[in-house]
Design a protein around this motif. Structure first.
Motif, PDB file in Angstrom:
ATOM      1  N   GLU A 215       0.459  -1.014   0.020  1.00  0.00           N
ATOM      2  CA  GLU A 215      -0.240   0.126   0.040  1.00  0.00           C
ATOM      3  C   GLU A 215       0.784   1.267   0.166  1.00  0.00           C
ATOM      4  N   GLU A 217       2.324   2.711   2.619  1.00  0.00           N
ATOM      5  CA  GLU A 217       2.739   3.369   3.783  1.00  0.00           C
ATOM      6  C   GLU A 217       4.241   4.295   4.239  1.00  0.00           C
ATOM      7  N   ASP A 240      -6.396  -4.315   3.502  1.00  0.00           N
ATOM      8  CA  ASP A 240      -6.595  -3.564   4.849  1.00  0.00           C
ATOM      9  C   ASP A 240      -7.912  -4.509   5.394  1.00  0.00           C
ATOM     10  N   SER A 244      -9.791   0.746   6.758  1.00  0.00           N
ATOM     11  CA  SER A 244      -9.214   2.281   7.047  1.00  0.00           C
ATOM     12  C   SER A 244      -9.677   3.165   6.293  1.00  0.00           C
ATOM     13  N   THR A 245      -9.915   3.416   5.227  1.00  0.00           N
ATOM     14  CA  THR A 245     -10.239   4.570   4.233  1.00  0.00           C
ATOM     15  C   THR A 245     -12.209   4.873   4.273  1.00  0.00           C
ATOM     16  N   HIS A 246     -12.286   3.378   4.175  1.00  0.00           N
ATOM     17  CA  HIS A 246     -14.009   3.601   4.500  1.00  0.00           C
ATOM     18  C   HIS A 246     -14.325   4.382   5.611  1.00  0.00           C
TER      19      HIS A 246
END
Length: 511
Positions: A215, A217, A240, A244-246
């Motif tokens: 990803e 990071e 993931d 975490s991006t939702h």
């Protein structure tokens, strides 16, 4: 006593007892790797060597099938490769660089031996010639000696030739994979399909274990793992665990735990309820093991995933209503002994000194996860608006749990008030419903078919939802609410918070 003065001490009186080569190597096959964990262990070496690309290929040819793993890392000189092929070439007590994913000095060998009887490694280091070393368990068995061969088998030359175009990098070749393909014939379609299905399963596992490397990071360029190909469509995709991006994921502040001068970082996440996710998002978020199996702690060592879910023997069980709870734990490789990391790097046990704090953090995340699960991910309401509580609530009487219908719920109260003097029939009906809740049936269904329960009004046409909304709206208006406040309060109640359009239309129609 004087006669014993010249006797050697016990530490000077010894003999060398080397392990029998064949017996030792065969024993190393029983460490307990799966194909997935074994290949992940090889990729650890690629990452430690600075590789940015890894090419993993499953070649089908019946019993002569083979697997290659090639990277573009720094590569090894002849001396370095010979040492890397030595079982136990490094002590787990050695201090390692922060980005070193190794531990016991066994990974390359034990991981490979667990699946294949022949391990060949070819490597090129910048400014050096290509070098090759090979372990052949059958050859070791015949000779009874620790003979590390200095060349590939004649039939293997073409299989390691892909490394020839690189100026640096390493290629690992597994052959004679008795535990993967056995004696299968190359025309055995079922065996071939199992082999290809295994490759896909490996891809999913690698996408989970190395997702933070895939990803990009912390501003670092991403690692690329290609599975059975060299183009973009062959890339392994990161998984993931925390969504975490939702937009509907709840994340908690990072908690810093001290462990003998080292920092252990813990972050809690509560994933979105199914009602707040698209179908493909929900399916993907379930992960390789499914929603229930993937709840709990995710332990990372230098960004590499060791433990994917579970509650670290802290006294919790995997339960349906906590399945949205996941916690990320980051540990440095300097704490390996404290966490009891195993050879396969697939197990970790928390130090006793951290257990109490980990339970506290787990309790907080689990409590929030249960709320989201029960309320189906309902959104918050406007400040100052009094929420409508659920129609059902739980009670404990003499230590026994039961369920009751709220008599002060606006719609229930509205119906009861309209009964006039004779409210006994309605009260009797409510008591009957309360005393006959099919708890065991619901519990069994939830355990056996956790995703089979329909959402509220899922199969009803919009008109049926509107009928209920209108009666609830009437009840609130009869209790003295304004039209605006009645609509706002209805939007605090699950599942009506999902029907904003219908709620906003309440009281605006002319009859």
């Amino acid at each position: 006593m004087a006669g014993r003065a010249g006797k050697a001490s016990s530490e000077d009186d010894y003999e060398i007892v080397e392990p029998r080569a064949s017996s030792m190597l065969e024993a190393l096959r029983a460490v307990g790797y799966s194909v997935q964990t074994a290949l992940a262990d090889l990729i650890d070496n690629s990452i430690t060597a600075g590789a940015r690309n890894v090419w993993l290929t499953f070649h089908w040819n019946g019993a002569d099938s083979y697997i290659t793993l090639r990277d573009d890392g720094r590569g090894m000189s002849e001396a370095e490769l010979a040492d890397a092929m030595r079982p136990g070439n490094r002590s787990p007590l050695d201090e390692r660089e922060p980005n070193d994913l190794g531990r016991f000095g066994l990974g390359l060998k034990t991981a490979s031996f667990s699946q294949a009887r022949r391990l060949t490694v070819a490597s090129i280091k910048a400014g050096h010639e290509r070098t090759v070393r090979r372990w052949d368990l059958d050859y070791v068995g015949r000779t009874g000696q620790w003979r590390l061969l200095k060349a590939e088998a004649r039939s293997s030359a073409s299989r390691i030739s892909a490394l020839g175009d690189q100026t640096h990098g390493t290629l690992v070749l597994w052959e004679q994979m008795d535990r993967i393909v056995g004696k299968a014939h190359k025309d055995d379609v079922q065996a071939q399909n199992r082999f290809l299905a295994l490759a896909r399963s490996v891809g999913r596992h690698l996408g989970m274990v190395f997702h933070r490397y895939l990803e990009a990071e912390d501003g670092k360029s991403p690692l690329r793992i290609y599975l059975n190909g060299t183009k973009t469509d062959s890339l392994v995709h990161p998984w993931d665990p925390f969504c975490s991006t939702h937009v509907a994921t709840d994340s908690f502040p990072e908690d810093v735990l001290e462990l003998q001068g080292n920092r252990v970082l813990v972050t809690g996440y509560v994933l979105p309820h199914k009602d707040r996710m698209k179908e493909d998002e929900h399916e993907a978020a379930g992960g390789p093991g499914g929603w229930n199996a993937q709840q709990g702690f995710y332990v990372y060592r230098e960004r590499r995933l060791l433990v994917a879910g579970g509650w670290l023997n802290l006294g919790y069980a995997n339960e349906e209503h906590y399945k949205l709870a996941r916690l990320r734990v980051d540990i440095p490789n300097s704490t390996d002994a404290d966490w009891d990391i195993d050879v396969k790097k697939s197990r970790a046990r928390p130090p006793a000194v951290l257990e109490e704090r980990l339970r506290e953090l787990a309790d907080t995340v689990r409590k929030r996860a249960r709320e989201v699960f029960v309320h189906r991910g309902a959104r918050g309401h406007s400040p100052g608006t009094v929420a409508i509580e659920d129609a059902w609530y739980s009670v404990t009487t003499r230590g026994r749990l039961g369920y009751r219908i709220r008599r002060d719920h606006p719609l229930v109260k509205f119906v009861m008030d309209r009964q006039g003097a004779d409210s006994k029939p309605l009260n009797a009906l409510l008591r009957l419903l309360e005393e006959t809740v099919p708890v065991q049936r619901i519990w069994l269904d939830a355990a056996e078919k956790p995703e089979a329960h329909a959402a509220a009004f899922e199969s009803d046409p919009p008109a049926k939802v509107v009928e209920v909304l209108e009666e609830l709206f009437k009840a609130l208006r009869a209790a003295g609410e304004t039209a605006d406040s009645a609509r706002q309060r209805i939007l605090t109640m699950s599942p009506f918070d999902q029907y904003t359009k219908f709620v906003n239309a309440l009281g605006t129609r002319r009859h």
